[in-house]
Design a protein around this motif. Structure first.
Motif, PDB file in Angstrom:
ATOM      1  N   ARG A 198      45.682  80.062  49.164  1.00 15.21           N
ATOM      2  CA  ARG A 198      46.412  79.109  48.319  1.00 15.21           C
ATOM      3  C   ARG A 198      45.608  78.759  47.076  1.00 15.21           C
ATOM      4  O   ARG A 198      46.177  78.595  45.992  1.00 15.21           O
ATOM      5  N   ALA A 199      44.292  78.651  47.225  1.00 14.11           N
ATOM      6  CA  ALA A 199      43.444  78.336  46.074  1.00 14.11           C
ATOM      7  C   ALA A 199      43.503  79.463  45.044  1.00 14.11           C
ATOM      8  O   ALA A 199      43.585  79.216  43.836  1.00 14.11           O
ATOM      9  N   VAL A 200      43.489  80.694  45.513  1.00 17.72           N
ATOM     10  CA  VAL A 200      43.572  81.830  44.588  1.00 17.72           C
ATOM     11  C   VAL A 200      44.957  81.891  43.948  1.00 17.72           C
ATOM     12  O   VAL A 200      45.084  82.097  42.736  1.00 17.72           O
ATOM     13  N   MET A 201      45.998  81.675  44.730  1.00 20.90           N
ATOM     14  CA  MET A 201      47.358  81.702  44.186  1.00 20.90           C
ATOM     15  C   MET A 201      47.531  80.617  43.111  1.00 20.90           C
ATOM     16  O   MET A 201      48.193  80.853  42.100  1.00 20.90           O
ATOM     17  N   ALA A 202      46.929  79.454  43.332  1.00 18.41           N
ATOM     18  CA  ALA A 202      47.008  78.381  42.330  1.00 18.41           C
ATOM     19  C   ALA A 202      46.360  78.827  41.024  1.00 18.41           C
ATOM     20  O   ALA A 202      46.809  78.463  39.935  1.00 18.41           O
ATOM     21  N   ALA A 203      45.303  79.627  41.127  1.00 15.42           N
ATOM     22  CA  ALA A 203      44.620  80.120  39.931  1.00 15.42           C
ATOM     23  C   ALA A 203      45.503  81.067  39.118  1.00 15.42           C
ATOM     24  O   ALA A 203      45.289  81.236  37.919  1.00 15.42           O
ATOM     25  N   LEU A 204      46.497  81.653  39.752  1.00 14.36           N
ATOM     26  CA  LEU A 204      47.370  82.597  39.050  1.00 14.36           C
ATOM     27  C   LEU A 204      48.497  81.910  38.290  1.00 14.36           C
ATOM     28  O   LEU A 204      49.320  82.570  37.653  1.00 14.36           O
TER      29      LEU A 204
END
Length: 78
Positions: free
Chosen positions: A50-56
């Motif tokens: 989720r943290a990586v997806m938020a970065a996108l």
């Protein structure tokens, strides 16, 4: 607009500047990424991803998203 693997890496790097990041994919819509970062330690995979997806920043959102598919592997360093 076609997105490049280097574009995805740059977006992730803004949120995870010290991470080891590898992004592959050459068709402009299907990608695979591995993100290894110390901030993931103690977090489960869902939290990490989720943290990586938020970065996108919405690049995967629905039919209007620029990225059609992203295989994502996340973990803390060994």
């Amino acid at each position: 607009m076609t997105i490049l693997a280097s574009d995805i890496e740059a977006m992730i790097r803004q949120s995870f500047p010290d991470a080891r990041i590898t992004v592959v994919g050459d068709d402009g819509v299907h990608f695979s990424a591995e993100v290894i970062d110390e901030s993931f330690r103690g977090k489960n995979r869902v939290q990490q991803q989720r943290a990586v997806m938020a970065a996108l920043k919405g690049k995967l959102d629905g039919p209007s998203g620029e990225i059609h598919a992203l295989g994502l592997t996340t973990k803390a360093p060994d």
